[in-house]
Scaffold this active site. Sequence first.
Site, PDB file in Angstrom:
ATOM      1  N   GLU A  19       0.842  -1.202   0.000  1.00  0.00           N
ATOM      2  CA  GLU A  19       0.000   0.000   0.000  1.00  0.00           C
ATOM      3  C   GLU A  19       0.877   1.252   0.000  1.00  0.00           C
ATOM      4  OE1 GLU A  19      -0.060  -2.593   1.989  1.00  0.00           O
ATOM      5  OE2 GLU A  19      -1.999  -2.898   2.966  1.00  0.00           O
ATOM      6  N   ALA A  40      21.971 -27.361  -2.904  1.00  0.00           N
ATOM      7  CA  ALA A  40      22.912 -27.118  -3.999  1.00  0.00           C
ATOM      8  C   ALA A  40      23.440 -28.483  -4.407  1.00  0.00           C
ATOM      9  CB  ALA A  40      24.050 -26.219  -3.531  1.00  0.00           C
ATOM     10  N   TRP A  43      32.969 -25.884  -3.875  1.00  0.00           N
ATOM     11  CA  TRP A  43      31.581 -25.525  -4.058  1.00  0.00           C
ATOM     12  C   TRP A  43      31.031 -26.291  -5.251  1.00  0.00           C
ATOM     13  CZ3 TRP A  43      30.155 -23.058   0.097  1.00  0.00           C
ATOM     14  CH2 TRP A  43      31.071 -22.253   0.769  1.00  0.00           C
ATOM     15  N   THR A  88      26.770 -31.523   9.162  1.00  0.00           N
ATOM     16  CA  THR A  88      27.374 -30.523   8.273  1.00  0.00           C
ATOM     17  C   THR A  88      28.408 -29.689   9.020  1.00  0.00           C
ATOM     18  OG1 THR A  88      25.448 -30.446   6.843  1.00  0.00           O
ATOM     19  CG2 THR A  88      26.824 -28.490   6.852  1.00  0.00           C
ATOM     20  N   ARG A 108      27.240 -13.082   3.032  1.00  0.00           N
ATOM     21  CA  ARG A 108      28.388 -12.299   2.574  1.00  0.00           C
ATOM     22  C   ARG A 108      28.145 -11.717   1.182  1.00  0.00           C
ATOM     23  NH1 ARG A 108      30.405 -17.032   4.934  1.00  0.00           N
ATOM     24  NH2 ARG A 108      30.859 -18.039   2.953  1.00  0.00           N
ATOM     25  N   GLY A 114      22.556 -30.955   6.124  1.00  0.00           N
ATOM     26  CA  GLY A 114      22.752 -31.813   4.965  1.00  0.00           C
ATOM     27  C   GLY A 114      21.560 -32.718   4.698  1.00  0.00           C
TER      28      GLY A 114
HETATM   29  N1  LIG Z   1      25.439 -28.905  -1.102  1.00  0.00           N
HETATM   30  C1  LIG Z   1      24.701 -28.493  -0.113  1.00  0.00           C
HETATM   31  O1  LIG Z   1      23.746 -27.736  -0.298  1.00  0.00           O
HETATM   32  C2  LIG Z   1      25.000 -28.939   1.259  1.00  0.00           C
HETATM   33  C3  LIG Z   1      24.495 -28.210   2.351  1.00  0.00           C
HETATM   34  C4  LIG Z   1      24.757 -28.700   3.613  1.00  0.00           C
HETATM   35  C5  LIG Z   1      25.483 -29.862   3.766  1.00  0.00           C
HETATM   36  N2  LIG Z   1      25.984 -30.519   2.707  1.00  0.00           N
HETATM   37  C6  LIG Z   1      26.719 -31.762   2.852  1.00  0.00           C
HETATM   38  O2  LIG Z   1      25.912 -32.658   3.569  1.00  0.00           O
HETATM   39  C7  LIG Z   1      26.778 -33.565   4.236  1.00  0.00           C
HETATM   40  C8  LIG Z   1      26.257 -33.770   5.628  1.00  0.00           C
HETATM   41  O3  LIG Z   1      25.029 -34.459   5.576  1.00  0.00           O
HETATM   42  P1  LIG Z   1      24.577 -35.260   6.828  1.00  0.00           P
HETATM   43  O4  LIG Z   1      23.263 -35.858   6.527  1.00  0.00           O
HETATM   44  O5  LIG Z   1      25.685 -36.111   7.256  1.00  0.00           O
HETATM   45  O6  LIG Z   1      24.531 -34.122   7.944  1.00  0.00           O
HETATM   46  P2  LIG Z   1      23.402 -33.164   8.533  1.00  0.00           P
HETATM   47  O7  LIG Z   1      22.108 -33.446   7.894  1.00  0.00           O
HETATM   48  O8  LIG Z   1      23.929 -31.796   8.506  1.00  0.00           O
HETATM   49  O9  LIG Z   1      23.425 -33.632  10.028  1.00  0.00           O
HETATM   50  C9  LIG Z   1      23.062 -34.934  10.373  1.00  0.00           C
HETATM   51  C10 LIG Z   1      23.010 -35.010  11.857  1.00  0.00           C
HETATM   52  O10 LIG Z   1      21.968 -34.195  12.320  1.00  0.00           O
HETATM   53  C11 LIG Z   1      21.473 -34.711  13.527  1.00  0.00           C
HETATM   54  N3  LIG Z   1      20.032 -34.780  13.411  1.00  0.00           N
HETATM   55  C12 LIG Z   1      19.168 -33.905  13.935  1.00  0.00           C
HETATM   56  N4  LIG Z   1      17.937 -34.242  13.643  1.00  0.00           N
HETATM   57  C13 LIG Z   1      17.978 -35.356  12.898  1.00  0.00           C
HETATM   58  C14 LIG Z   1      16.983 -36.159  12.315  1.00  0.00           C
HETATM   59  N5  LIG Z   1      15.680 -35.908  12.441  1.00  0.00           N
HETATM   60  N6  LIG Z   1      17.368 -37.218  11.590  1.00  0.00           N
HETATM   61  C15 LIG Z   1      18.670 -37.504  11.464  1.00  0.00           C
HETATM   62  N7  LIG Z   1      19.651 -36.779  12.017  1.00  0.00           N
HETATM   63  C16 LIG Z   1      19.307 -35.689  12.731  1.00  0.00           C
HETATM   64  C17 LIG Z   1      22.128 -36.073  13.725  1.00  0.00           C
HETATM   65  O11 LIG Z   1      23.218 -35.870  14.607  1.00  0.00           O
HETATM   66  P3  LIG Z   1      23.139 -35.915  16.212  1.00  0.00           P
HETATM   67  O12 LIG Z   1      23.659 -37.231  16.610  1.00  0.00           O
HETATM   68  O13 LIG Z   1      24.022 -34.796  16.621  1.00  0.00           O
HETATM   69  O14 LIG Z   1      21.721 -35.712  16.628  1.00  0.00           O
HETATM   70  C18 LIG Z   1      22.676 -36.385  12.361  1.00  0.00           C
HETATM   71  O15 LIG Z   1      23.809 -37.177  12.404  1.00  0.00           O
HETATM   72  C19 LIG Z   1      28.141 -32.937   4.222  1.00  0.00           C
HETATM   73  O16 LIG Z   1      28.990 -33.684   3.377  1.00  0.00           O
HETATM   74  C20 LIG Z   1      27.923 -31.561   3.675  1.00  0.00           C
HETATM   75  O17 LIG Z   1      28.999 -31.161   2.872  1.00  0.00           O
HETATM   76  C21 LIG Z   1      25.762 -30.075   1.453  1.00  0.00           C
HETATM   77 ZN   LIG Z   2       1.042  -2.687   5.933  1.00  0.00          ZN
END
Ligand SMILES: NC(=O)c1ccc[n+]([C@@H]2O[C@H](COP(=O)([O-])OP(=O)(O)OC[C@H]3O[C@@H](n4cnc5c(N)ncnc54)[C@H](OP(=O)(O)O)[C@@H]3O)[C@@H](O)[C@H]2O)c1
Ligand SMILES: [Zn+2]
Length: 379
Positions: free
Chosen positions: A60, A164, A180, A206, A217, A279
């Site tokens: 508005e 990504a 990246w 992650t 940034r 992740g």
């Molecule tokens: N390209 C991209 O966009 C991007 C972005 C981010 C990450 N990454 C990549 O993703 C990879 C990591 O993935 P990830 O799956 O290992 O890590 P994540 O999803 O970041 O973390 C997993 C951890 O989160 C915790 N957690 C919390 N709630 C959960 C749930 N409901 N279910 C399962 N776990 C839960 C668990 O640890 P606890 O034991 O501490 O609870 C689990 O081990 C890395 O290699 C990173 O480089 C890529």
């Molecule tokens: Zn308004």
Amino acid sequence: MNFENTPYSAAEAAAMEAALKAALAGPRGANPLVGAAILSPQGEQLAIGYHRGAGTPHAEADAIFEARKKGVDTAGTTMVVTLEPCNHVGRTGPCAQAIIDAGIAKVIYAVDDPHDPAAGGARTLTAAGVEVRSGLDGGKALEMNRDWFDAVAAKRPFVTLHIAQTLDSRIAAVDGTSQWISCPESLADNHGLRGLIDAILVGTGTVLIDNPRLTARTADGELSAHQPLRAVMGLREVPEDAAVRGTDGRFVHLPTRDPAEALGMLFEQGVRHLMVEGGSSILSTFLAADLVDELIVYIAPTLLGSGTPALNDLGITTLADAQQWSWDEAGGGAVRVLGNDLRLHLRSPRGASGIIKNSVSQKNMASHSDTAEYLTGGH
Ligand SMILES: NC(=O)c1ccc[n+]([C@@H]2O[C@H](COP(=O)([O-])OP(=O)(O)OC[C@H]3O[C@@H](n4cnc5c(N)ncnc54)[C@H](OP(=O)(O)O)[C@@H]3O)[C@@H](O)[C@H]2O)c1
Ligand SMILES: [Zn+2]
């Protein structure tokens, strides 16, 4: 005077169409998409405005500003807007007062504002002698912001999920390298979003693998003016020297594996727009719990063939149960080429919820009813 049975004029209907179209130019997030048009008493469209995201002028005010810029006198005009004008003093002043100050004689809006602090703009306008009608294209306005209405009704942040990935849906290679996958243009786009949202969330996995900073940034590496709260979800401790902790106090550890609980904690802290960045485990848990409103996927023309998949099991075993996401044209389009990448923008598969089914019909202020009646289908 009772306007209930008076049909809207063709000019008013066209102005609402234009306002709905303008609204789509804005970004999704903590605020709904809103558009506004100002009509002369003869039905000529004098100005169009829309909301460009949290902290910027409402539609508005934007339309009134556009009119003034063109030297148009707004006294005696009609404002056609896709959402009830707000009544609250937030980061920007209340629109109801701006409309009164602009001498606007009539306001037609599509749908009531469900926010308690903002609700009541229509009443303020009516009390000031402005003629107010609501419900024109109410169904379309609700559908446009269905995810936002759902989040407001559920008292949780609006959730944008960011991925990504490579062409074959990998977010990291076998050795854990992921920085990246995206091209610089995609990274810049992501950092632009980070500069607009309230909070960013990743899992403990992650943090332990990538040690990301999660700051917003600029292209030359400088910190943006607005920094999101950095949230890490999971039961493991976040190391004392983890980059995500930063030094500005804008860090929170959410010791839970329940995405709804994490959202509740963040909402309590004032977070209204959250971006979940990864992740795989975290992305999957939010998707499986139906707690994602918006998906932004950057696809690089890269193949890995192995490595971390973007998603884990979502509990879907047959095609009939697949999540059906919709392309979202808001905020710049559903499919864009960004540098070397594709940027995909999609909306939740929740489908038309109860808020649409009970959408307001054309009504005037005399039958102005409780917004809760069409928010019953919210999640
Ligand atoms: N390209 C991209 O966009 C991007 C972005 C981010 C990450 N990454 C990549 O993703 C990879 C990591 O993935 P990830 O799956 O290992 O890590 P994540 O999803 O970041 O973390 C997993 C951890 O989160 C915790 N957690 C919390 N709630 C959960 C749930 N409901 N279910 C399962 N776990 C839960 C668990 O640890 P606890 O034991 O501490 O609870 C689990 O081990 C890395 O290699 C990173 O480089 C890529
Ligand atoms: Zn308004």
